[in-house]
Design a protein around this motif. Structure first.
Motif, short mmCIF file in Angstrom:
data_model
loop_
_atom_site.label_atom_id
_atom_site.label_comp_id
_atom_site.label_asym_id
_atom_site.label_seq_id
_atom_site.Cartn_x
_atom_site.Cartn_y
_atom_site.Cartn_z
N GLY A 106 50.02 39.62 35.80
CA GLY A 106 51.08 39.00 35.05
C GLY A 106 50.54 38.89 33.49
N ALA A 107 51.07 38.60 32.10
CA ALA A 107 50.98 38.77 31.42
C ALA A 107 49.84 38.84 30.53
CB ALA A 107 51.53 38.04 30.10
N SER A 108 48.74 37.72 30.99
CA SER A 108 47.61 38.55 30.59
C SER A 108 46.89 38.42 31.35
CB SER A 108 46.42 36.42 30.12
OG SER A 108 47.29 35.76 31.29
N GLY A 109 47.39 39.04 32.56
CA GLY A 109 46.01 40.13 33.41
C GLY A 109 44.86 39.33 34.02
N VAL A 110 43.81 40.74 33.92
CA VAL A 110 42.40 40.09 34.67
C VAL A 110 41.74 40.26 34.26
CG1 VAL A 110 42.35 42.21 35.83
CG2 VAL A 110 41.26 40.01 37.62
N ILE A 111 41.13 39.60 33.90
CA ILE A 111 39.38 39.51 33.63
C ILE A 111 38.37 39.32 33.89
CG2 ILE A 111 37.85 39.03 31.11
CD1 ILE A 111 40.50 37.82 30.10
N VAL A 112 37.22 40.06 34.65
CA VAL A 112 36.12 39.95 35.66
C VAL A 112 34.77 40.27 34.75
CG1 VAL A 112 35.29 41.01 38.08
CG2 VAL A 112 37.52 40.62 37.57
N ASN A 113 33.63 39.95 35.18
CA ASN A 113 32.61 40.31 34.57
C ASN A 113 31.34 40.33 35.90
OD1 ASN A 113 32.17 40.24 32.18
ND2 ASN A 113 32.77 37.74 32.37
N HIS A 114 30.80 41.59 36.28
CA HIS A 114 30.18 41.86 37.51
C HIS A 114 28.63 41.15 36.68
CE1 HIS A 114 28.59 45.08 40.56
NE2 HIS A 114 28.00 43.72 40.36
N HIS A 115 27.97 40.69 37.17
CA HIS A 115 26.35 40.40 36.89
C HIS A 115 25.82 40.09 38.77
CE1 HIS A 115 23.81 36.40 36.22
NE2 HIS A 115 23.32 37.41 35.62
N LEU A 116 24.87 40.77 38.24
CA LEU A 116 23.29 41.31 38.33
C LEU A 116 22.10 40.70 38.43
CD1 LEU A 116 23.12 44.93 39.39
CD2 LEU A 116 25.12 43.48 41.46
N HIS A 117 21.37 39.30 39.10
CA HIS A 117 20.50 38.29 39.26
C HIS A 117 19.31 39.16 39.80
CE1 HIS A 117 18.47 35.30 37.76
NE2 HIS A 117 17.83 35.17 39.89
N VAL A 118 18.54 39.62 39.10
CA VAL A 118 17.25 40.81 39.62
C VAL A 118 16.06 40.35 39.42
CG1 VAL A 118 18.61 42.73 39.89
CG2 VAL A 118 17.55 42.46 37.74
N GLY A 119 16.07 38.76 38.68
CA GLY A 119 14.86 37.87 39.00
C GLY A 119 14.52 37.22 36.80
N VAL A 120 13.79 37.15 36.96
CA VAL A 120 13.42 36.55 35.68
C VAL A 120 13.58 37.49 34.36
CG1 VAL A 120 11.97 34.65 33.75
CG2 VAL A 120 12.19 34.09 36.53
N GLY A 121 13.93 37.81 33.70
CA GLY A 121 13.83 38.48 32.67
C GLY A 121 14.09 39.88 33.01
N ALA A 122 15.20 39.62 34.06
CA ALA A 122 15.95 41.80 34.22
C ALA A 122 17.13 40.90 35.35
CB ALA A 122 15.04 41.69 35.68
N VAL A 157 43.13 35.33 35.78
CA VAL A 157 44.08 36.30 36.62
C VAL A 157 45.15 36.08 36.39
CG1 VAL A 157 43.94 35.69 39.01
CG2 VAL A 157 45.20 38.46 37.79
N GLU A 158 45.97 36.27 35.52
CA GLU A 158 47.11 35.63 36.09
C GLU A 158 48.36 36.76 36.84
OE1 GLU A 158 51.27 34.88 33.41
OE2 GLU A 158 49.59 35.23 32.89
N VAL A 159 48.70 35.95 38.19
CA VAL A 159 49.24 36.67 38.99
C VAL A 159 50.86 37.09 38.13
CG1 VAL A 159 50.21 36.85 41.24
CG2 VAL A 159 47.80 36.58 40.43
N GLY A 160 51.22 38.06 38.33
CA GLY A 160 52.45 38.68 38.53
C GLY A 160 53.10 38.03 39.21
N ALA A 161 54.34 39.03 39.45
CA ALA A 161 55.75 38.55 39.81
C ALA A 161 56.12 38.50 42.32
CB ALA A 161 56.85 39.57 39.47
N SER A 162 54.72 38.87 42.40
CA SER A 162 54.56 39.34 43.46
C SER A 162 53.39 38.88 43.96
CB SER A 162 54.93 40.77 44.36
OG SER A 162 53.62 41.16 43.66
N GLY A 163 53.43 37.78 44.88
CA GLY A 163 52.27 37.29 45.70
C GLY A 163 51.22 37.68 46.19
N GLY A 164 50.15 37.45 47.20
CA GLY A 164 49.87 38.32 47.70
C GLY A 164 47.88 37.90 48.05
N LEU A 165 46.87 38.71 47.84
CA LEU A 165 45.52 38.50 48.11
C LEU A 165 45.14 38.81 47.03
CD1 LEU A 165 45.29 39.38 51.80
CD2 LEU A 165 45.35 37.29 50.51
N LEU A 166 43.99 38.30 46.52
CA LEU A 166 42.93 38.77 45.15
C LEU A 166 41.77 38.94 46.10
CD1 LEU A 166 42.79 38.92 42.43
CD2 LEU A 166 41.57 36.65 42.26
N VAL A 167 41.23 40.35 45.85
CA VAL A 167 40.09 40.57 46.58
C VAL A 167 38.86 41.39 46.11
CG1 VAL A 167 41.23 42.90 48.31
CG2 VAL A 167 39.54 41.60 49.34
N PRO A 168 37.62 40.83 46.35
CA PRO A 168 36.71 42.10 45.65
C PRO A 168 36.53 43.64 46.25
CG PRO A 168 35.09 40.18 46.60
CD PRO A 168 37.37 39.93 47.06
#
Length: 193
Positions: A106-122, A157-168
């Protein structure tokens, strides 16, 4: 000794003239499916969850869906989501690439952050965020070969004109090797509009 709770039936409270500051708390007679949004239309899919049943592997740089984490979205819906789990790489120089895919934007699209937690300070975040379906996010970090590393994708995410599945999705970003998403990875999405 085992204790059991007595089931309680909640009913909607109707107040003709409540006193100032009084609020009524009641349960919906027909369960979650009767929840209304904006006082009009019913929303059955307010929150849904998924889980990876067995390990998923990818030896290529082509994105593959994370089976079990495809969650239903409706046309025009606006959602917030989080997908999380652990992954490992068969080689230290072989990094995970992750993305979100869906039916339409849709108009505002999708925004995704990818985070890896790999230990204290890392901890590491991708420098920026994904703002299109099937576009990869790649924090270049692996603790060591065959070591479980926590990952998380979160966004909206704002979905556009058709529904379905959101999948990583996931793939190998660089180097030779295999990326494995361990069983038990999970996800949820909440419809907010």
């Amino acid at each position: 000794m085992t204790q059991f709770l007595t089931p309680a039936l909640l009913a909607e409270a109707v107040l003709d003239t409540p006193e100032a500051g009084f609020t009524a708390l009641g349960g919906l007679a027909s369960g979650p499916a009767a929840r209304t949004s904006d006082g009009a239309a019913l929303r059955v899919l307010d929150i849904v969850t998924g889980r990876v049943a067995s390990a998923l592997t990818n030896t290529t740089t082509t994105l593959a869906d994370m089976t079990g984490l495809g969650l239903p979205v409706v046309a025009g819906g606006v959602y917030v989501f989080e997908f999380s789990g652990t992954y490992s790489s068969s080689a230290t120089g072989c990094y995970i690439a992750a993305a979100i895919n869906g039916p339409s934007l849709g108009a505002s699209g999708v925004i995704v952050n990818h985070h890896l937690h790999v230990g204290v300070g890392a901890d590491t975040w991708h420098n920026g965020c994904t703002n299109a379906f099937a576009a990869t996010n790649t924090p270049a970090y692996v603790i060591a070969a065959n070591t479980a590393t926590p990952w998380r994708l979160d966004g909206s995410v704002e979905v556009g004109a058709s529904g379905g599945l959101l999948v990583p999705q996931f793939a190998r970003d660089s180097g030779a090797g295999t990326i494995t998403i361990q069983a038990g990875a999970w996800g949820w999405l909440l419809r907010i509009a």
